[in-house]
Scaffold this motif. Structure first.
Motif, PDB file in Angstrom:
ATOM      1  N   LYS A 143       0.834  -1.205   0.000  1.00 55.92           N
ATOM      2  CA  LYS A 143       0.000   0.000   0.000  1.00 55.92           C
ATOM      3  C   LYS A 143       0.869   1.255   0.000  1.00 55.92           C
ATOM      4  O   LYS A 143       0.627   2.196  -0.764  1.00 55.92           O
ATOM      5  CB  LYS A 143      -0.920  -0.007   1.219  1.00 55.92           C
ATOM      6  CG  LYS A 143      -1.751   1.235   1.368  1.00 55.92           C
ATOM      7  CD  LYS A 143      -2.550   1.199   2.668  1.00 55.92           C
ATOM      8  CE  LYS A 143      -3.005   2.598   3.007  1.00 55.92           C
ATOM      9  NZ  LYS A 143      -3.115   2.863   4.399  1.00 55.92           N
ATOM     10  N   GLN A 144       1.884   1.283   0.835  1.00 56.51           N
ATOM     11  CA  GLN A 144       2.759   2.453   0.911  1.00 56.51           C
ATOM     12  C   GLN A 144       3.575   2.631  -0.372  1.00 56.51           C
ATOM     13  O   GLN A 144       3.824   3.751  -0.794  1.00 56.51           O
ATOM     14  CB  GLN A 144       3.684   2.356   2.126  1.00 56.51           C
ATOM     15  CG  GLN A 144       2.971   2.495   3.455  1.00 56.51           C
ATOM     16  CD  GLN A 144       2.166   3.773   3.569  1.00 56.51           C
ATOM     17  OE1 GLN A 144       0.962   3.737   3.766  1.00 56.51           O
ATOM     18  NE2 GLN A 144       2.810   4.909   3.438  1.00 56.51           N
ATOM     19  N   ALA A 145       3.976   1.536  -0.992  1.00 58.55           N
ATOM     20  CA  ALA A 145       4.731   1.636  -2.243  1.00 58.55           C
ATOM     21  C   ALA A 145       3.869   2.181  -3.375  1.00 58.55           C
ATOM     22  O   ALA A 145       4.369   2.857  -4.276  1.00 58.55           O
ATOM     23  CB  ALA A 145       5.309   0.274  -2.626  1.00 58.55           C
ATOM     24  N   LEU A 146       2.581   1.895  -3.326  1.00 53.41           N
ATOM     25  CA  LEU A 146       1.656   2.395  -4.351  1.00 53.41           C
ATOM     26  C   LEU A 146       1.270   3.851  -4.126  1.00 53.41           C
ATOM     27  O   LEU A 146       0.868   4.541  -5.066  1.00 53.41           O
ATOM     28  CB  LEU A 146       0.393   1.533  -4.378  1.00 53.41           C
ATOM     29  CG  LEU A 146       0.560   0.120  -4.913  1.00 53.41           C
ATOM     30  CD1 LEU A 146      -0.672  -0.716  -4.602  1.00 53.41           C
ATOM     31  CD2 LEU A 146       0.848   0.157  -6.408  1.00 53.41           C
ATOM     32  N   ALA A 147       1.361   4.316  -2.892  1.00 52.25           N
ATOM     33  CA  ALA A 147       0.937   5.673  -2.545  1.00 52.25           C
ATOM     34  C   ALA A 147       1.960   6.697  -3.020  1.00 52.25           C
ATOM     35  O   ALA A 147       3.164   6.470  -2.952  1.00 52.25           O
ATOM     36  CB  ALA A 147       0.746   5.789  -1.037  1.00 52.25           C
ATOM     37  N   ASP A 148       1.460   7.805  -3.490  1.00 58.34           N
ATOM     38  CA  ASP A 148       2.331   8.911  -3.892  1.00 58.34           C
ATOM     39  C   ASP A 148       2.464   9.833  -2.681  1.00 58.34           C
ATOM     40  O   ASP A 148       1.895  10.927  -2.644  1.00 58.34           O
ATOM     41  CB  ASP A 148       1.729   9.641  -5.087  1.00 58.34           C
ATOM     42  CG  ASP A 148       2.649  10.714  -5.630  1.00 58.34           C
ATOM     43  OD1 ASP A 148       3.862  10.651  -5.362  1.00 58.34           O
ATOM     44  OD2 ASP A 148       2.144  11.639  -6.303  1.00 58.34           O
ATOM     45  N   GLU A 149       3.172   9.339  -1.683  1.00 60.53           N
ATOM     46  CA  GLU A 149       3.307  10.048  -0.416  1.00 60.53           C
ATOM     47  C   GLU A 149       4.765  10.046   0.020  1.00 60.53           C
ATOM     48  O   GLU A 149       5.559   9.235  -0.461  1.00 60.53           O
ATOM     49  CB  GLU A 149       2.473   9.349   0.666  1.00 60.53           C
ATOM     50  CG  GLU A 149       0.982   9.331   0.374  1.00 60.53           C
ATOM     51  CD  GLU A 149       0.201   8.528   1.403  1.00 60.53           C
ATOM     52  OE1 GLU A 149       0.819   7.939   2.324  1.00 60.53           O
ATOM     53  OE2 GLU A 149      -1.032   8.479   1.276  1.00 60.53           O
ATOM     54  N   PRO A 150       5.102  10.912   0.981  1.00 64.78           N
ATOM     55  CA  PRO A 150       6.463  10.873   1.539  1.00 64.78           C
ATOM     56  C   PRO A 150       6.716   9.544   2.241  1.00 64.78           C
ATOM     57  O   PRO A 150       5.778   8.798   2.551  1.00 64.78           O
ATOM     58  CB  PRO A 150       6.473  12.022   2.556  1.00 64.78           C
ATOM     59  CG  PRO A 150       5.309  12.886   2.205  1.00 64.78           C
ATOM     60  CD  PRO A 150       4.296  11.994   1.541  1.00 64.78           C
ATOM     61  N   THR A 151       7.961   9.267   2.540  1.00 61.52           N
ATOM     62  CA  THR A 151       8.339   8.061   3.263  1.00 61.52           C
ATOM     63  C   THR A 151       7.559   7.975   4.569  1.00 61.52           C
ATOM     64  O   THR A 151       7.468   8.942   5.311  1.00 61.52           O
ATOM     65  CB  THR A 151       9.852   8.072   3.557  1.00 61.52           C
ATOM     66  OG1 THR A 151      10.550   8.154   2.317  1.00 61.52           O
ATOM     67  CG2 THR A 151      10.279   6.831   4.326  1.00 61.52           C
ATOM     68  N   TRP A 152       6.999   6.786   4.845  1.00 59.09           N
ATOM     69  CA  TRP A 152       6.250   6.565   6.079  1.00 59.09           C
ATOM     70  C   TRP A 152       7.213   6.132   7.178  1.00 59.09           C
ATOM     71  O   TRP A 152       8.146   5.372   6.931  1.00 59.09           O
ATOM     72  CB  TRP A 152       5.198   5.472   5.871  1.00 59.09           C
ATOM     73  CG  TRP A 152       4.348   5.251   7.082  1.00 59.09           C
ATOM     74  CD1 TRP A 152       3.150   5.835   7.346  1.00 59.09           C
ATOM     75  CD2 TRP A 152       4.640   4.406   8.195  1.00 59.09           C
ATOM     76  NE1 TRP A 152       2.677   5.419   8.560  1.00 59.09           N
ATOM     77  CE2 TRP A 152       3.577   4.530   9.117  1.00 59.09           C
ATOM     78  CE3 TRP A 152       5.698   3.571   8.531  1.00 59.09           C
ATOM     79  CZ2 TRP A 152       3.520   3.856  10.319  1.00 59.09           C
ATOM     80  CZ3 TRP A 152       5.662   2.892   9.742  1.00 59.09           C
ATOM     81  CH2 TRP A 152       4.581   3.027  10.617  1.00 59.09           C
ATOM     82  N   PHE A 153       6.984   6.617   8.378  1.00 57.75           N
ATOM     83  CA  PHE A 153       7.724   6.148   9.543  1.00 57.75           C
ATOM     84  C   PHE A 153       6.807   6.231  10.746  1.00 57.75           C
ATOM     85  O   PHE A 153       5.872   7.038  10.780  1.00 57.75           O
ATOM     86  CB  PHE A 153       9.019   6.934   9.767  1.00 57.75           C
ATOM     87  CG  PHE A 153       8.804   8.421   9.839  1.00 57.75           C
ATOM     88  CD1 PHE A 153       8.576   9.051  11.055  1.00 57.75           C
ATOM     89  CD2 PHE A 153       8.824   9.188   8.682  1.00 57.75           C
ATOM     90  CE1 PHE A 153       8.371  10.410  11.122  1.00 57.75           C
ATOM     91  CE2 PHE A 153       8.614  10.562   8.745  1.00 57.75           C
ATOM     92  CZ  PHE A 153       8.388  11.173   9.971  1.00 57.75           C
ATOM     93  N   ALA A 154       7.054   5.374  11.738  1.00 54.30           N
ATOM     94  CA  ALA A 154       6.238   5.355  12.946  1.00 54.30           C
ATOM     95  C   ALA A 154       6.455   6.646  13.731  1.00 54.30           C
ATOM     96  O   ALA A 154       7.567   7.177  13.783  1.00 54.30           O
ATOM     97  CB  ALA A 154       6.592   4.149  13.809  1.00 54.30           C
ATOM     98  N   GLN A 155       5.400   7.122  14.314  1.00 58.18           N
ATOM     99  CA  GLN A 155       5.476   8.309  15.167  1.00 58.18           C
ATOM    100  C   GLN A 155       6.006   7.906  16.544  1.00 58.18           C
ATOM    101  O   GLN A 155       5.856   6.752  16.952  1.00 58.18           O
ATOM    102  CB  GLN A 155       4.097   8.949  15.282  1.00 58.18           C
ATOM    103  CG  GLN A 155       3.565   9.472  13.953  1.00 58.18           C
ATOM    104  CD  GLN A 155       4.457  10.545  13.343  1.00 58.18           C
ATOM    105  OE1 GLN A 155       4.900  11.459  14.027  1.00 58.18           O
ATOM    106  NE2 GLN A 155       4.748  10.414  12.061  1.00 58.18           N
TER     107      GLN A 155
END
Length: 173
Positions: A143-155
């Motif tokens: 899902k994250q690889a498909l998203a056009d979003e910044p790098t995800w990281f845990a808060q």
């Protein structure tokens, strides 16, 4: 995943105690937009490709190597998708590990998807809307690889996710 020799050497003196280790996960897409998956030999489950970088090896280099070693597919890394500390996992032999996972999105450039080592039972390309049953670990990364979003990281304070692997975690994996 097969245990690298450098970890076997550490285990000779460290025993089964917790080792905090780097990990890489590669979410590989082909030109049709399908995602590359392998059915793991250690737990029989479908997942994205991953492994442990060798000492001094860059995460992107490790991801490309792992994809080829496990699937016969050649790829290039295009971007970092996610960085996350996973839950500790205890393997059947008593070893305990916790991984800092760097997930990268990759584009296939050659090769043919096949079982290429002992870590996979099956390998194949899947339409993203027709994936086999998988753990949240794998589906979240796709899902994250498909998203056009910044790098995800845990808060800060966010609980670690489980890791697709053998054994059980203290939190119940």
């Amino acid at each position: 995943m097969a245990t690298p020799d450098f970890i076997k050497n550490i285990r000779e003196t460290a025993g089964h105690q917790l080792l905090y280790l780097p990990g890489v996960t590669a979410v590989v897409f082909d030109e049709q937009g399908r995602v590359l998956l392998g059915r793991r030999s250690d737990n029989g489950e479908w997942s994205v490709v991953g492994g442990i970088p060798e000492p001094g090896e860059q995460p992107a280099e490790a991801a490309v190597r792992e994809v080829y070693e496990e699937t016969g597919v050649e790829c290039v890394v295009e971007r970092v998708v996610l960085v996350q500390t996973l839950r500790a996992v205890q393997y059947g032999n008593g070893d305990i590990c916790q991984f800092m996972d760097v997930t990268v999105a990759c584009r296939a450039t050659g090769g043919e998807a096949r079982v290429n080592d002992e870590e996979s039972l099956e390998v194949g390309w899947f339409e993203v809307d027709a994936l086999p049953e998988m753990r949240e670990f794998a589906t979240f990364r796709i899902k994250q690889a498909l998203a056009d979003e910044p790098t995800w990281f845990a808060q800060p304070g966010e609980a670690p996710l489980g890791v697709a692997g053998v054994g059980v975690t203290p939190e119940g994996h």
